[in-house]
Design an enzyme around this catalytic site. Structure first.
Site, PDB file in Angstrom:
ATOM      1  N   MET A   4       0.845  -1.195   0.000  1.00  0.00           N
ATOM      2  CA  MET A   4       0.000   0.000   0.000  1.00  0.00           C
ATOM      3  C   MET A   4       0.885   1.251   0.000  1.00  0.00           C
ATOM      4  SD  MET A   4      -3.450  -0.958   2.041  1.00  0.00           S
ATOM      5  CE  MET A   4      -2.882  -0.638   3.684  1.00  0.00           C
ATOM      6  N   GLY A   5       2.149   1.094  -0.377  1.00  0.00           N
ATOM      7  CA  GLY A   5       3.029   2.246  -0.507  1.00  0.00           C
ATOM      8  C   GLY A   5       3.509   2.792   0.821  1.00  0.00           C
ATOM      9  N   ASP A   9      11.851   0.595   5.450  1.00  0.00           N
ATOM     10  CA  ASP A   9      12.902  -0.404   5.246  1.00  0.00           C
ATOM     11  C   ASP A   9      12.375  -1.834   5.190  1.00  0.00           C
ATOM     12  OD1 ASP A   9      14.868   1.414   4.952  1.00  0.00           O
ATOM     13  OD2 ASP A   9      15.714   1.196   6.967  1.00  0.00           O
ATOM     14  N   HIS A  11       9.581  -2.758   3.599  1.00  0.00           N
ATOM     15  CA  HIS A  11       9.271  -2.940   2.173  1.00  0.00           C
ATOM     16  C   HIS A  11      10.558  -3.093   1.355  1.00  0.00           C
ATOM     17  CE1 HIS A  11       5.541  -0.388   3.156  1.00  0.00           C
ATOM     18  NE2 HIS A  11       5.034  -1.498   2.678  1.00  0.00           N
ATOM     19  N   GLY A 121       5.486  -9.552   4.281  1.00  0.00           N
ATOM     20  CA  GLY A 121       6.226  -9.415   5.535  1.00  0.00           C
ATOM     21  C   GLY A 121       5.451 -10.078   6.666  1.00  0.00           C
ATOM     22  N   ASP A 124       2.642  -8.729   9.426  1.00  0.00           N
ATOM     23  CA  ASP A 124       1.215  -8.992   9.231  1.00  0.00           C
ATOM     24  C   ASP A 124       1.007 -10.506   9.201  1.00  0.00           C
ATOM     25  OD1 ASP A 124       0.438  -6.177   8.851  1.00  0.00           O
ATOM     26  OD2 ASP A 124       1.707  -6.332   7.083  1.00  0.00           O
ATOM     27  N   MET A 158       8.816  -2.066  11.719  1.00  0.00           N
ATOM     28  CA  MET A 158       8.620  -1.036  10.688  1.00  0.00           C
ATOM     29  C   MET A 158       7.203  -1.132  10.141  1.00  0.00           C
ATOM     30  SD  MET A 158      11.928   0.094   9.185  1.00  0.00           S
ATOM     31  CE  MET A 158      13.484   0.013  10.051  1.00  0.00           C
ATOM     32  N   SER A 160       4.217   1.501   7.798  1.00  0.00           N
ATOM     33  CA  SER A 160       3.935   2.802   7.178  1.00  0.00           C
ATOM     34  C   SER A 160       3.259   3.720   8.187  1.00  0.00           C
ATOM     35  CB  SER A 160       3.035   2.624   5.963  1.00  0.00           C
ATOM     36  OG  SER A 160       3.644   1.750   5.055  1.00  0.00           O
ATOM     37  N   ARG A 161       2.493   3.134   9.109  1.00  0.00           N
ATOM     38  CA  ARG A 161       1.767   3.964  10.084  1.00  0.00           C
ATOM     39  C   ARG A 161       2.693   4.601  11.108  1.00  0.00           C
ATOM     40  NH1 ARG A 161      -2.327  -0.162   9.224  1.00  0.00           N
ATOM     41  NH2 ARG A 161      -4.234   0.816   8.438  1.00  0.00           N
TER      42      ARG A 161
HETATM   43  O1  PAF Z   1      -0.003  -5.404   3.703  1.00  0.00           O
HETATM   44  C1  PAF Z   1      -0.505  -4.556   2.938  1.00  0.00           C
HETATM   45  O2  PAF Z   1       0.097  -3.524   2.649  1.00  0.00           O
HETATM   46  C2  PAF Z   1      -1.886  -4.797   2.350  1.00  0.00           C
HETATM   47  O3  PAF Z   1      -2.725  -5.409   3.260  1.00  0.00           O
HETATM   48  C3  PAF Z   1      -1.861  -5.572   1.014  1.00  0.00           C
HETATM   49  C4  PAF Z   1      -1.301  -6.972   1.182  1.00  0.00           C
HETATM   50  C5  PAF Z   1      -1.012  -4.810   0.002  1.00  0.00           C
HETATM   51  C6  PAF Z   1      -3.272  -5.696   0.458  1.00  0.00           C
HETATM   52  O4  PAF Z   1      -3.857  -4.453   0.231  1.00  0.00           O
END
Ligand code: PAF
Length: 271
Positions: A4-5, A9, A11, A121, A124, A158, A160-161
């Site tokens: 989700m952008g 690090d 990602h 990753g 999650d 790490m 994004s939030r």
């Molecule tokens: O982990 C994420 O960023 C999102 O849940 C994903 C896997 C890209 C699905 O939208």
């Protein structure tokens, strides 16, 4: 590699692994509205597409696929995927519909891109279990590579939030992992009671003033009930000044170290 952008690090480390293992690497960037509840942070979710593009190009990613909502959900789009028990409990119990949104968008992305391998990753952890379920049940021909959590020096996973946190909240957020680490230490000493393991986490997270959503010990493979003889996942979700963060560690009965993985449990998200 679905994302989700707002690359961090975690990602970038997945991208580097994908780059070293694959001939062609495509990263998708789509903030998927269907996995956010009506009161969640869809509109506040960090977005920085041009910075993401430059980071991805530094790693020589071949394609950055950033579809619009209309491309992902064109008129007439109707199918949704309910991943069943894998998406219930833990985060699923607190975010109704979240894993249906994740399962649906990941299946669609895999359908569009048709990769040989897909990268996720383990921060999650439940998402990975859901994706495994979807890929198995829908017979999607793709290999899933699930890689260790990348952490900040103070242990914070790490995410994004993390960039939504003010400096003071960012400091307190380290208590999520400090709590897990406290429980890992007790587990290494032989503690096997989920109530006592989660109590350690509760106390450390409570002292830091975080708003605990859940902390739970589940079977690491099925996410069902915990049995001391089998590997378990100790998972947590908490809010720090309104920002929801998650983390987990895997507890392995034989020696508390995943064979062939890190020897310091907190170095990589596994124990
Ligand atoms: O982990 C994420 O960023 C999102 O849940 C994903 C896997 C890209 C699905 O939208």
């Amino acid at each position: 590699m679905p994302t989700m952008g707002a690359f961090h690090d975690g990602h970038l480390s997945l991208m580097r692994t994908a780059r070293s293992e694959c001939d062609v690497v495509l990263v998708s960037l789509f903030v998927n509205p269907t996995q956010f509840g009506p009161d969640e942070d869809y509109h506040r979710y960090p977005r920085d597409e041009s910075e993401d593009a430059s980071l991805a190009s530094d790693i020589a990613i071949d394609f950055l696929f950033a579809p619009s909502n209309e491309e992902m959900y064109p008129p007439g789009f109707a199918c949704v995927i309910d991943p069943g028990p894998a998406g219930q409990g833990l985060c699923g119990a607190h975010r109704p519909g979240h894993f249906t949104g994740v399962a649906t968008v990941v299946a669609r992305l895999l359908g569009i891109v048709a990769p040989d391998v897909t990268y996720f990753g383990l921060k999650d952890f439940q998402q990975v279990a859901v994706v495994r379920r979807v890929v198995a049940d829908l017979a999607i021909p793709v290999e899933i590579r699930a890689l260790s959590t990348v952490r900040e020096p103070d242990g914070l996973a790490m995410s994004s939030r993390n960039r939504l946190l003010e400096p003071e909240a960012r400091e307190r957020a380290a208590a999520l992992f400090a709590g897990l680490r406290g429980a890992v230490e007790r587990y290494a000493e032989g503690e096997r009671s989920p109530a006592r393991l989660t109590a350690v986490v509760r106390s450390i997270v409570g002292e830091a003033g975080l708003d605990l959503e859940y902390v739970d010990v589940r079977d690491a493979e099925t996410l069902g009930s915990y049995t001391p003889e089998r590997s378990a996942v100790l998972a947590i979700a908490a809010r720090v000044d309104g920002t929801r963060l998650i983390d987990n560690v895997v507890l392995v009965p034989s020696g508390n170290v995943v064979p062939g993985r890190v020897s310091r449990p907190w170095a990589g998200g596994t124990a």
